[in-house]
Design an enzyme around this catalytic site. Structure first.
Site, mmCIF file in Angstrom:
data_model
loop_
_atom_site.group_PDB
_atom_site.id
_atom_site.type_symbol
_atom_site.label_atom_id
_atom_site.label_comp_id
_atom_site.label_asym_id
_atom_site.label_seq_id
_atom_site.Cartn_x
_atom_site.Cartn_y
_atom_site.Cartn_z
ATOM 1 N N GLU A 120 -9.313 4.935 9.658
ATOM 2 C CA GLU A 120 -8.936 4.939 11.075
ATOM 3 C C GLU A 120 -9.729 5.987 11.856
ATOM 4 O OE1 GLU A 120 -7.397 2.462 11.794
ATOM 5 O OE2 GLU A 120 -5.826 1.998 10.334
ATOM 6 N N HIS A 144 -1.422 9.781 12.604
ATOM 7 C CA HIS A 144 -0.952 8.403 12.418
ATOM 8 C C HIS A 144 -0.012 8.381 11.223
ATOM 9 C CE1 HIS A 144 -0.821 4.155 11.610
ATOM 10 N NE2 HIS A 144 -1.580 4.230 10.532
ATOM 11 N N HIS A 146 3.270 5.938 9.123
ATOM 12 C CA HIS A 146 3.985 4.671 8.956
ATOM 13 C C HIS A 146 5.481 4.976 9.031
ATOM 14 C CE1 HIS A 146 0.343 2.745 6.653
ATOM 15 N NE2 HIS A 146 0.062 3.081 7.899
ATOM 16 N N GLU A 174 17.331 14.086 24.457
ATOM 17 C CA GLU A 174 16.169 14.930 24.764
ATOM 18 C C GLU A 174 14.831 14.199 24.701
ATOM 19 O OE1 GLU A 174 16.587 18.807 23.006
ATOM 20 O OE2 GLU A 174 18.575 19.003 23.895
ATOM 21 N N HIS A 215 3.011 -1.773 12.253
ATOM 22 C CA HIS A 215 2.146 -0.876 11.468
ATOM 23 C C HIS A 215 2.601 0.590 11.522
ATOM 24 C CE1 HIS A 215 -2.235 0.175 10.205
ATOM 25 N NE2 HIS A 215 -1.427 1.181 9.943
HETATM 26 P P1 13P Z 1 -6.692 5.444 5.136
HETATM 27 O O1 13P Z 1 -6.301 5.683 3.691
HETATM 28 O O2 13P Z 1 -8.092 4.894 5.238
HETATM 29 O O3 13P Z 1 -6.474 6.681 5.970
HETATM 30 O O4 13P Z 1 -5.759 4.290 5.694
HETATM 31 C C1 13P Z 1 -4.377 4.456 5.737
HETATM 32 C C2 13P Z 1 -3.755 3.803 6.904
HETATM 33 O O5 13P Z 1 -2.642 4.132 7.244
HETATM 34 C C3 13P Z 1 -4.502 2.758 7.630
HETATM 35 O O6 13P Z 1 -3.905 2.456 8.848
HETATM 36 ZN ZN ZN Z 2 -1.769 2.921 8.859
#
Ligand code: 13P
Ligand code: ZN
Length: 277
Positions: A120, A144, A146, A174, A215
């Site tokens: 990413e 980023h 999940h 809040e 995602h």
């Molecule tokens: P990477 O291992 O390349 O960072 O990918 C993980 C991920 O969350 C892709 O969206």
């Molecule tokens: Zn991801």
């Protein structure tokens, strides 16, 4: 401090990876973190970086950002587990420098057993470019994760900034103070490429948090604490919303738009008016 791991920026970076893992946001290699280093960070790391003669070829990023030429970033490695970052930082993360054109990187420390920055990286890089410009240099962290409850909401809420922002703002008192601008939403897209990077960075002009449908979430912050806190606040609000919906009777009462305005006034923040009726 007699190794690069004693540099405060590295310590904070590694701690944040652990904090995300503790929350359950980083199954396998899920999620990634980049940090735009300050001049002082780079100076502190300089004794441990590869000499010029050992630096490999420049690798094209696939996108270009003129305001990031010559910058250094700490990045998680693609396919690397965030749970391994504190155990084996030298094989899990890297420092990259950006070329004079702002369209390629090369690794100057880390990933000693091989590898490359996160898949990413184009999204991180373009988001850094936008956030650096719109925050006049203050934002340095792009993260980023999940986040399960937020991902679950992308299956049941309309995929609009308004629907997500209102659901989150009204789920914990809040929230509007933490993200008064609201959150943006990117429709489902193939991850890891330039298309999703362009879609995300467009929204980063307005928002410091962008939902990736089915995602996860991308956030931006001035500090590791701020970026992590934003991720945490949004995910917790999403979790509360799901718990309330799961009771099965629908939402009987909630925080009204006038209540939201009152919070804004009391805390001295300007809420994004697009989301208030
Ligand atoms: P990477 O291992 O390349 O960072 O990918 C993980 C991920 O969350 C892709 O969206
Ligand atoms: Zn991801």
């Amino acid at each position: 401090m007699n190794t690069i791991l004693g540099v405060p920026a590295m310590e904070e970076y590694i701690r944040m990876c652990n904090d995300g893992v503790r929350q359950g946001w980083h199954e396998r290699n899920g999620g990634n973190l980049t940090y735009r280093m300050t001049k002082e960070d780079v100076e502190e790391c300089a004794p441990y970086l590869k000499p010029e003669s050992e630096r490999g070829d420049w690798v094209p990023i696939g996108v270009k950002a003129e305001n990031l030429t010559g910058e250094h970033f700490i990045s998680t490695g693609s396919g690397k587990f965030l749970s391994n970052v504190s155990l084996e930082p030298q094989n899990s993360i890297c420092i990259v420098e950006i070329n004079a054109e702002g369209d390629a990187y090369r690794i100057v420390w880390g990933l000693e057993k091989g590898g490359r920055p996160t898949s990413e990286f184009p999204t991180h890089f373009m988001s850094h470019s936008v956030r650096k410009r719109v925050t006049e240099g203050s934002n340095r962290v792009i993260y980023h994760a999940h986040t399960p409850s937020l991902i679950a909401l992308t299956f049941v809420l309309p995929l609009t900034a308004k629907a997500f922002t209102k659901a989150l703002w009204t789920s914990a008192t809040e929230c509007p103070v933490v993200f008064p601008g609201g959150v943006g939403v990117v429709p489902w897209m193939v991850p890891g490429g330039t298309e999703i990077a362009v879609a995300t960075c467009k929204l980063m002009e307005k928002y410091d948090a962008v939902v990736w449908t089915h995602h996860g979430l991308f956030v931006s912050g001035a500090t590791f604490d701020n970026a992590f806190g934003l991720m945490h606040t949004i995910e917790k609000a999403a979790d509360i919303h799901i718990r309330a919906l799961s009771c099965g009777q629908g939402i009987r009462q909630t925080i009204t738009d006038d209540d939201l305005r009152a919070i804004g006034k009391a805390f001295g923040v300007t809420l994004n008016k697009e989301f208030l009726d």
